[in-house]
Scaffold this motif. Structure first.
Motif, short mmCIF file in Angstrom:
data_model
loop_
_atom_site.label_atom_id
_atom_site.label_comp_id
_atom_site.label_asym_id
_atom_site.label_seq_id
_atom_site.Cartn_x
_atom_site.Cartn_y
_atom_site.Cartn_z
N ASP A 34 79.25 32.57 21.53
CA ASP A 34 78.77 31.63 20.51
C ASP A 34 79.95 30.93 19.84
N GLY A 35 80.92 31.70 19.40
CA GLY A 35 82.12 31.14 18.77
C GLY A 35 82.88 30.23 19.72
N ALA A 36 83.00 30.66 20.96
CA ALA A 36 83.74 29.87 21.96
C ALA A 36 83.05 28.53 22.21
N ILE A 37 81.72 28.55 22.29
CA ILE A 37 80.97 27.31 22.55
C ILE A 37 81.10 26.36 21.35
N HIS A 38 80.98 26.89 20.15
CA HIS A 38 81.11 26.02 18.97
C HIS A 38 82.52 25.45 18.85
N ARG A 39 83.53 26.24 19.16
CA ARG A 39 84.90 25.73 19.10
C ARG A 39 85.11 24.61 20.11
N ALA A 40 84.59 24.81 21.32
CA ALA A 40 84.80 23.81 22.38
C ALA A 40 83.95 22.56 22.15
N ALA A 41 82.79 22.71 21.54
CA ALA A 41 81.90 21.56 21.33
C ALA A 41 82.35 20.71 20.15
N GLY A 42 82.94 21.38 19.15
CA GLY A 42 83.36 20.67 17.94
C GLY A 42 82.31 20.76 16.84
N PRO A 43 82.65 20.27 15.64
CA PRO A 43 81.82 20.48 14.44
C PRO A 43 80.46 19.78 14.47
N GLU A 44 80.30 18.81 15.33
CA GLU A 44 78.99 18.15 15.40
C GLU A 44 77.90 19.12 15.86
N LEU A 45 78.29 20.10 16.65
CA LEU A 45 77.29 21.04 17.18
C LEU A 45 76.63 21.84 16.05
N VAL A 46 77.41 22.37 15.14
CA VAL A 46 76.82 23.18 14.06
C VAL A 46 75.98 22.29 13.15
N ARG A 47 76.36 21.03 13.03
CA ARG A 47 75.56 20.11 12.20
C ARG A 47 74.18 19.90 12.81
N GLU A 48 74.12 19.74 14.12
CA GLU A 48 72.80 19.59 14.74
C GLU A 48 72.02 20.91 14.66
N CYS A 49 72.72 22.01 14.91
CA CYS A 49 72.06 23.33 14.86
C CYS A 49 71.43 23.57 13.48
N ALA A 50 72.09 23.10 12.43
CA ALA A 50 71.61 23.33 11.06
C ALA A 50 70.28 22.63 10.80
#
Ligand code: AR6
Length: 171
Positions: A34-50
């Motif tokens: 999970d951490g590795a995917i978020h790091r590689a995808a960048g901060p936009e990923l957590v924004r969409e996930c939220a």
């Protein structure tokens, strides 16, 4: 099994149409894959996930892949291993629901990590059997829909277990 591969490596480098994340119910990131995917995808990923309102155990939700090579990420939440009979059912659902979501989005290749076998403590041997059987059943039920499946293994032990399990499976 046709169109099923075992890969030793980092799932963030996969060029499949989608990669599966072994997330937690919040979908807001964590450690491990999970951490590795978020790091590689960048901060936009957590924004969409939220915006997704979390995810129940055994279910799956899709986002874009942002900085990843894969166009999409399918987030699934594996069971925390407890020894209860429902563990296997929920883990199988992670694979089936991820494949269904990939198909619903017209995707034809998917990379899975070994969901629940890290922090969530699922014994590797059993988890591998459940993963392979779920993919096999889905492929049988969806004959005519091409779907390449890559099982990503992060260490030699997991790789050997997947190779052995696939070898010992009749289709
Ligand atoms: N590529 C492929 N596989 C990986 C990678 C990688 N880059 N990194 C780790 N693995 P885990 P879980 C393997 O713990 O057990 C998170 O904090 C790892 O070797 O990532 O489902 C979430 O937010 C193991 O075989 O996921 C949740 O809170 C497998 O990925 C919790 O961990 C899964 O290990 C989920 O726990």
């Amino acid at each position: 099994m046709k169109d099923v591969n075992v890969v030793l490596g980092d799932i963030t480098q996969s060029e499949c149409d989608c990669i599966v994340n072994a997330a937690n119910k919040t979908l807001l990131g964590g450690g491990g894959v999970d951490g590795a995917i978020h790091r590689a995808a960048g901060p936009e990923l957590v924004r969409e996930c939220a915006t997704l309102g979390g995810c129940a155990t055994g279910e799956a939700k899709i986002t874009k892949g942002y900085g990843l090579k894969a166009k999409y990420v399918i987030h699934t939440v594996g069971p925390i291993y407890s020894g209860a009979a429902t563990d296997a059912e929920l883990l199988g659902k992670c694979y089936t629901n991820s494949l269904e979501l990939a198909k619903a989005n017209n995707l034809h290749s998917i990379a899975f990590p070994a969901v629940s076998t890290g922090v969530y403590g699922y014994p590797l041997e059993t988890a591998t059997r459940i993963a392979v059987d779920a993919v096999s059943a889905w492929k049988t039920a969806n004959r005519g829909y091409p779907m390449r499946v890559d099982f990503y293994c992060f260490n030699e032990r997991a790789y050997a277990q997947y190779v052995l399990t696939l070898k010992n499976t009749k289709y």
